[in-house]
Enzyme design. Structure first.
Site, mmCIF file in Angstrom:
data_model
loop_
_atom_site.group_PDB
_atom_site.id
_atom_site.type_symbol
_atom_site.label_atom_id
_atom_site.label_comp_id
_atom_site.label_asym_id
_atom_site.label_seq_id
_atom_site.Cartn_x
_atom_site.Cartn_y
_atom_site.Cartn_z
ATOM 1 N N CYS A 52 15.778 1.942 -6.129
ATOM 2 C CA CYS A 52 14.369 2.380 -5.645
ATOM 3 C C CYS A 52 14.146 3.801 -6.189
ATOM 4 O O CYS A 52 14.554 4.733 -6.132
ATOM 5 C CB CYS A 52 14.559 2.529 -4.160
ATOM 6 N N TYR A 177 3.260 -0.476 -9.364
ATOM 7 C CA TYR A 177 3.475 -1.284 -8.485
ATOM 8 C C TYR A 177 2.086 -2.134 -8.048
ATOM 9 O O TYR A 177 2.010 -3.275 -7.870
ATOM 10 C CB TYR A 177 3.965 -0.780 -7.014
HETATM 11 N N1 LIG Z 1 6.113 5.893 0.541
HETATM 12 C C1 LIG Z 1 7.777 5.400 0.587
HETATM 13 C C2 LIG Z 1 7.895 4.248 -0.278
HETATM 14 C C3 LIG Z 1 9.328 3.781 -0.153
HETATM 15 C C4 LIG Z 1 9.611 2.291 -0.486
HETATM 16 O O1 LIG Z 1 8.479 1.570 -0.471
HETATM 17 N N2 LIG Z 1 10.850 1.639 -0.801
HETATM 18 C C5 LIG Z 1 10.957 0.429 -0.924
HETATM 19 C C6 LIG Z 1 11.964 0.359 -2.021
HETATM 20 S S1 LIG Z 1 11.491 0.702 -3.735
HETATM 21 C C7 LIG Z 1 11.620 -0.333 0.084
HETATM 22 O O2 LIG Z 1 12.495 0.081 0.791
HETATM 23 N N3 LIG Z 1 11.202 -1.347 0.468
HETATM 24 C C8 LIG Z 1 11.213 -2.507 1.640
HETATM 25 C C9 LIG Z 1 10.103 -2.904 2.157
HETATM 26 O O3 LIG Z 1 9.104 -2.726 1.942
HETATM 27 O O4 LIG Z 1 10.664 -3.598 3.155
HETATM 28 C C10 LIG Z 1 8.487 6.723 -0.149
HETATM 29 O O5 LIG Z 1 8.043 7.403 -0.931
HETATM 30 O O6 LIG Z 1 9.477 7.063 0.765
#
Ligand SMILES: N[C@@H](CCC(=O)N[C@@H](CS)C(=O)NCC(=O)O)C(=O)O
Length: 305
Positions: A52, A177
């Protein structure tokens, strides 16, 4: 079927463009009398996933500030078949990240993302927004940091940093993305156009100004935020997210910029290229149903673990 799967993976607007949900835990750790979340040694815990880029920001700041002893981490792994992050060992009685979110806020309905900044004292999530966590790590833990003198968000550069952040977030960090998760040709082409306009611009900007970093000769949070996306670009976004007009390797100045940050003490240890590939190619089923992980590209500049 593909559209159903994509909708679950990536919420979209009317025109098929990806819309990233807002992070929901937004408290702050502050050195301030009577504030509930005070900085302290080992009071907080950071949950991250290697693939991530958002979580990676927090690892980079933790490393360059020298906060490893103060802020322990746990690395979560993707469980691709279920689309969630899971723990390798039971953590606070939980097997999965959604269980941990539920511990913090019973009945929580939002996305269970990394990074997560957890407070051991109140047993809750302080913050799950990387952009805010890195501001706290930069300034609130200086009494414990090995490099308190390093200020990644100095007052006099904040306006400039925020200007970069805004552009880079929309077109590059989230931009890749928007390319990869687009559900129409038009949404995809718009995102790709904006992404490469910004990359071209930064490459030229670094050259024209003979700058090492976005704001001059000192690294700032704007660079950390750009770095974690650039690191993944040639190995993941170029292929899997179809960001394939050019590679970072093809940009003379951007590739040098990427390499300079990679070589800062402690940073390379936070980069695991093989795991990044594995996490993306192995777990985003609708984009890569066979789960085959490409062996390339051969990286000229970054020789990750
Ligand atoms: N805006 C958040 C975005 C974090 C994010 O999207 N993380 C992703 C991994 S790259 C995640 O954990 N996704 C799991 C999901 O959406 O269920 C940040 O910058 O902390």
């Amino acid at each position: 079927m593909w559209q159903m799967m994509m909708q679950n993976l990536a919420p979209k607007g009317e025109n098929g463009a990806y819309i990233r949900p807002e992070s929901q835990f937004r408290n702050w750790i502050k050195r301030q009398e009577n504030h509930i979340y005070q900085p302290d040694e080992q009071r907080y815990h950071l949950y991250v996933g290697t693939g991530c880029p958002w979580a990676h920001r927090t690892l980079v700041v933790r490393a360059i500030k020298g906060l490893e002893a103060t802020l322990p981490i746990t690395i979560v792994k993707p469980a691709g078949d279920r689309g969630i992050w899971v723990f390798s060992e039971i953590e606070r009685g939980c097997q999965t990240l959604p269980e941990l979110y539920n511990l913090a806020k019973p009945g929580y309905q939002g996305r269970c993302t990394v990074p997560v900044l957890w407070d051991n004292q109140t047993q809750t999530i302080v913050n799950n927004e990387s952009a805010e966590i890195i501001i706290m790590l930069n300034s609130e833990f200086n009494q414990f940091a090995k490099h308190p003198e390093l200020d990644l968000y100095p007052e006099d550069l904040r306006a400039e940093i925020e200007q970069w952040n805004e552009k880079i977030y929309h077109t590059v960090n989230n931009g890749v993305y928007r390319c990869g998760f687009a559900q129409t040709q038009l949404a995809y082409e718009t995102a790709v156009g904006e992404l490469f306009t910004t990359l071209d611009e930064i490459d030229k900007f670094l050259k024209t100004n003979a700058y090492t970093y976005l704001c001059g000769d000192k690294i700032t949070l704007a660079d950390v935020r750009l770095f974690t996306t650039l690191l993944r670009f040639d190995v993941v976004y170029y292929g899997l997210f179809k960001c394939n007009l050019r590679r970072i390797q093809d940009y003379e100045n951007l590739s040098l910029y990427l390499q300079n940050i990679y070589e800062l003490p402690g940073v390379a240890e936070t980069c695991d290229i093989e795991q990044i590939k594995q996490d993306y190619y192995g777990n985003l089923f609708p984009l890569n149903p066979g789960g085959i992980i490409p062996i390339g590209p051969e990286l000229k500049l970054v020789s990750g673990k």
